[in-house]
Enzyme design. Structure first.
Site, PDB file in Angstrom:
ATOM      1  N   ASP A 155       0.851  -1.188   0.000  1.00  0.00           N
ATOM      2  CA  ASP A 155       0.000   0.000   0.000  1.00  0.00           C
ATOM      3  C   ASP A 155       0.888   1.240   0.000  1.00  0.00           C
ATOM      4  OD1 ASP A 155      -2.402  -1.419   0.080  1.00  0.00           O
ATOM      5  OD2 ASP A 155      -2.378  -1.546   2.261  1.00  0.00           O
ATOM      6  N   ASP A 174      -7.135  -1.447  -4.513  1.00  0.00           N
ATOM      7  CA  ASP A 174      -8.180  -1.137  -3.541  1.00  0.00           C
ATOM      8  C   ASP A 174      -9.134  -0.076  -4.083  1.00  0.00           C
ATOM      9  OD1 ASP A 174      -7.010  -2.881  -1.694  1.00  0.00           O
ATOM     10  OD2 ASP A 174      -5.756  -1.304  -0.846  1.00  0.00           O
TER      11      ASP A 174
END
Length: 203
Positions: A155, A174
């Protein structure tokens, strides 16, 4: 090839490529994992090979820097997520978490393809699902590639409010899943099953 399958392939593959490309740039620019690797093959090997042991900060790749996009609201900072979206199941043991994510990821792919096949591809009312399902598929596969390669998801997008409150770090995959689910929610409200016509009574 029917138009709907062209949309499925282009959107899903586009999300996967963009997701993996941005993660490659993040590992190259924000961590020391690729330092000393002069070739593309070497850098890809450093990214997709077995990760080094976790450091004192709990990360496998050592961060070098972060990038402040908006000082009080948004930054690019390397993070690792061994759990599901927003860090769910992070504390679960790896020997249980790995099989769970394999089953969930493959099950999601099967369900998405199953529902996508039911779309006619020509009904304007299906446009939300026609684009939403490929986005969810591409996002799910993008993160699944991470799990297969190294056991955790990279991330790097971090939204925050003056460092007093922060949204959990996320990535392109995401974001695609969230947009896709949003389109599917719109589809659920907009597209209704047409009732079967009432049988005509014989004279």
């Amino acid at each position: 090839m029917p138009r709907k399958y062209v949309i499925l392939l282009v959107v899903a593959l586009g999300v996967i490529v963009l997701d993996q490309w941005t993660k490659y740039l993040v590992v190259r620019e924000l961590t020391s994992q690729m330092q000393g690797q002069e070739t593309l093959g070497g850098r890809l090997g450093a990214m997709f090979g077995d990760p080094p042991p976790q450091g004192y900060d709990g990360l496998h790749y050592r961060p070098r820097r972060s990038i402040e996009v908006s000082e009080n609201f948004f930054r690019l900072r390397y993070a690792e997520n061994p759990g599901a979206a927003w860090g769910l199941f992070r504390s679960m043991s790896p020997d249980k978490r790995g099989p769970l994510f394999h089953v969930v990821s493959l099950g999601a792919v099967v369900l998405i393809v199953f529902y996508f096949r039911k779309l006619s591809g020509s009904d304007p009312a299906e446009k939300w699902a026609l684009w939403g399902l490929p986005l969810v598929l591409g996002g799910a596969m993008g993160n699944y590639i991470d799990r297969l390669a190294r056991g955790f998801v990279i991330d790097f997008l971090e939204a925050h409010w003056f460092d007093k409150a922060a949204w959990p770090s996320f990535n392109i995959a995401d974001a695609a899943i969230c947009v896709g689910v949003g389109l599917l929610l719109v589809d659920a409200f907009v597209r209704k099953e047409k009732p079967a016509p009432a049988p005509t009574k014989a004279a």
